[in-house]
Design an enzyme around this catalytic site. Structure first.
Site, PDB file in Angstrom:
ATOM      1  CG  ASP A 167      -2.082  -0.733   1.006  1.00 49.10           C
ATOM      2  OD1 ASP A 167      -2.152  -1.513  -0.043  1.00 49.10           O
ATOM      3  OD2 ASP A 167      -2.943  -0.719   2.035  1.00 49.10           O
ATOM      4  CG  ASP A 211      -2.057   4.009   2.861  1.00 51.81           C
ATOM      5  OD1 ASP A 211      -1.523   2.964   3.166  1.00 51.81           O
ATOM      6  OD2 ASP A 211      -3.339   4.287   2.647  1.00 51.81           O
ATOM      7  CD1 TRP A 236     -10.898   0.096   0.753  1.00 45.94           C
ATOM      8  CD2 TRP A 236     -12.592  -1.138   1.738  1.00 45.94           C
ATOM      9  NE1 TRP A 236     -10.380  -0.269   2.191  1.00 45.94           N
ATOM     10  CE2 TRP A 236     -11.344  -1.104   2.906  1.00 45.94           C
ATOM     11  CE3 TRP A 236     -13.789  -1.871   2.275  1.00 45.94           C
ATOM     12  CZ2 TRP A 236     -11.292  -1.592   3.876  1.00 45.94           C
ATOM     13  CZ3 TRP A 236     -13.712  -2.536   3.447  1.00 45.94           C
ATOM     14  CH2 TRP A 236     -12.514  -2.392   4.378  1.00 45.94           C
ATOM     15  CD  GLU A 283      -8.252  -5.907  -1.911  1.00 49.05           C
ATOM     16  OE1 GLU A 283      -9.307  -5.467  -1.896  1.00 49.05           O
ATOM     17  OE2 GLU A 283      -7.132  -5.566  -1.184  1.00 49.05           O
ATOM     18  CG  ASP A 284      -7.302  -7.590   1.972  1.00 46.89           C
ATOM     19  OD1 ASP A 284      -8.443  -7.765   1.748  1.00 46.89           O
ATOM     20  OD2 ASP A 284      -7.024  -6.721   2.819  1.00 46.89           O
ATOM     21  CG  MET A 294      -2.555   3.539   6.728  1.00 47.48           C
ATOM     22  SD  MET A 294      -3.845   2.556   6.589  1.00 47.48           S
ATOM     23  CE  MET A 294      -5.217   3.673   6.558  1.00 47.48           C
ATOM     24  CG  HIS A 341      -6.229   7.413   3.507  1.00 49.23           C
ATOM     25  ND1 HIS A 341      -7.331   6.685   3.068  1.00 49.23           N
ATOM     26  CD2 HIS A 341      -5.411   6.382   3.801  1.00 49.23           C
ATOM     27  CE1 HIS A 341      -7.236   5.237   3.224  1.00 49.23           C
ATOM     28  NE2 HIS A 341      -5.972   5.073   3.695  1.00 49.23           N
ATOM     29  NE  ARG A 398     -12.526   2.907   2.528  1.00 48.41           N
ATOM     30  CZ  ARG A 398     -13.309   2.511   3.166  1.00 48.41           C
ATOM     31  NH1 ARG A 398     -14.350   2.070   2.772  1.00 48.41           N
ATOM     32  NH2 ARG A 398     -12.974   2.070   4.526  1.00 48.41           N
TER      33      ARG A 398
END
Ligand code: UDP
Ligand code: BGC
Ligand code: MN
Length: 327
Positions: A164, A166, A227, A230-231, A257, A260, A262
């Site tokens: 990622d 971030d 979102w 998928e992981d 992290m 932020h 979405r």
């Protein structure tokens, strides 16, 4: 002169020890020049002497974009964000793949932080930024699959790190290399989740897999638009293909992290929850082996390789059956 010519032609010269030494030297020189010079270097130590251990990621606000930081040219990093340790042969050759769209300040912070971190680990590495072209719904799985395919065109990486944009690692003992037997989940303890593993099957954030392990799982699903999940789908693919996940200790695998909201175009997609339930049915036909995308450009920036890809669009709902999502 005549004598010399005679000597040259005569077999005596070729048999003389002097010519053998000359020949051996020529071979050694051309090997050193044309074969990979790193092959002649000693392997880097098992534990890099450059590691400093815990190092909280300090961010100064407002964050700057990479452009505002001058896209920092670095003497140690080659074009495209490629690095090799200068005085030893790296134990890991790692491609870092970052899925991306419209996070310029996060990108600046990540590159600023990650290059020194990886160099302290004495890795041979290259950073690939895989940007989704257009404003369509984000598809992280497709970006990761495309990033792996493109990275493997460049070199035989021993490890792929899925990262990622971030997440900033806070301890350089968390090595960005792969184990040959098992995929690793590297972002175990994130500040957002109170530096604790979010849930036992968590497999997002930062993950390391060899290209062989990635192929075995058939990579990410291409069908998770927007979102979520998928992981979790990749976790199931790892288990279904007969592997297990390992994690470094929670005290080391620590991350900050960058805060932020979405993103627009990456809203939570409730359909992904249904898709996750179908993993067992879909995983062998949907993934790295069924990926389609267009590489629009590949640019070697000073600190990263920029891949711009068109991953296609989510099909409108009136075309979507219960199970299929055409590209
Ligand atoms: N991402 C991006 N732009 C977007 C959406 C997502 O660059 O518009 C990438 C980025 O690498 C990000 C990752 O996808 O870190 C995961 O998305 P997000 O950070 O929203 O998920 P979280 O893990 O915070 O729930
Ligand atoms: C989602 C994952 C996500 C995780 C962390 C889970 O509920 O299924 O996709 O990465 O939360 O936010
Ligand atoms: Mn995030």
């Amino acid at each position: 002169m005549g004598h010399c010519r005679h000597l040259w032609r005569s077999r005596r010269l070729w048999r003389s020890p002097f010519s053998l030494v000359l020949l051996a030297a020529a071979f050694a020189l051309s090997y050193a020049f044309f074969a990979a010079p790193s092959a002649l270097q000693a392997e880097c130590p098992v534990v890099s002497p450059l590691l400093i251990g815990p190092q909280p990621a300090n961010l100064t606000f407002p964050l700057l974009t990479l452009e505002a930081m001058g896209n920092k040219r670095s003497t140690s990093v080659s074009a495209g964000g490629l690095y090799r340790p200068p005085d030893c042969r790296a134990r890991h050759r790692t491609a870092i793949v970052v899925p991306y769209r419209k996070r310029p300040t996060h990108l600046g912070a990540l590159l600023d932080h990650l290059h020194p971190f990886l160099q302290r680990q004495q890795l041979h590495y290259r950073i690939y930024l895989v940007e989704q072209w257009g404003n369509g719904t984000f598809n992280k799985g497709r970006l990761y699959n495309a990033g792996v395919r493109e990275a493997l065109r460049d070199a035989t990486w021993s490890c792929i790190v899925f990262h990622d944009v971030d997440l900033l690692p806070e301890d350089d003992r968390n090595i960005y290399g792969c184990r040959r037997d098992k995929p690793s989940h590297l972002s175990v303890a994130i500040d957002k989740f109170a530096y604790r593993l979010h849930y036992p099957q968590a497999f997002g954030g930062v993950v390391a897999m060899t290209p062989e392990q990635f192929r075995k799982t058939n990579g990410y699903s291409n069908q998770f638009w927007g979102w979520g999940q998928e992981d979790d789908n990749l976790w199931q693919r790892v288990i279904l293909s007969g592997m297990q996940v390992v994690r470094p200790p929670v005290a080391i695998a620590r991350y900050k992290m960058i805060k932020h909201q979405r993103d627009a175009g990456n809203e939570r997609n409730p359909r992904n929850v249904d898709l996750l339930r179908r993993t067992k049915l879909d995983w062998s036909s949907d993934g790295f082996n069924s990926l389609t995308y267009k590489l629009l450009f590949k640019e070697l920036e000073p600190l990263y390789t920029h891949l711009m890809v068109d991953v296609g669009k989510k099909a409108p709902s009136y075309l979507r059956g219960n199970t299929t999502t055409p590209a």
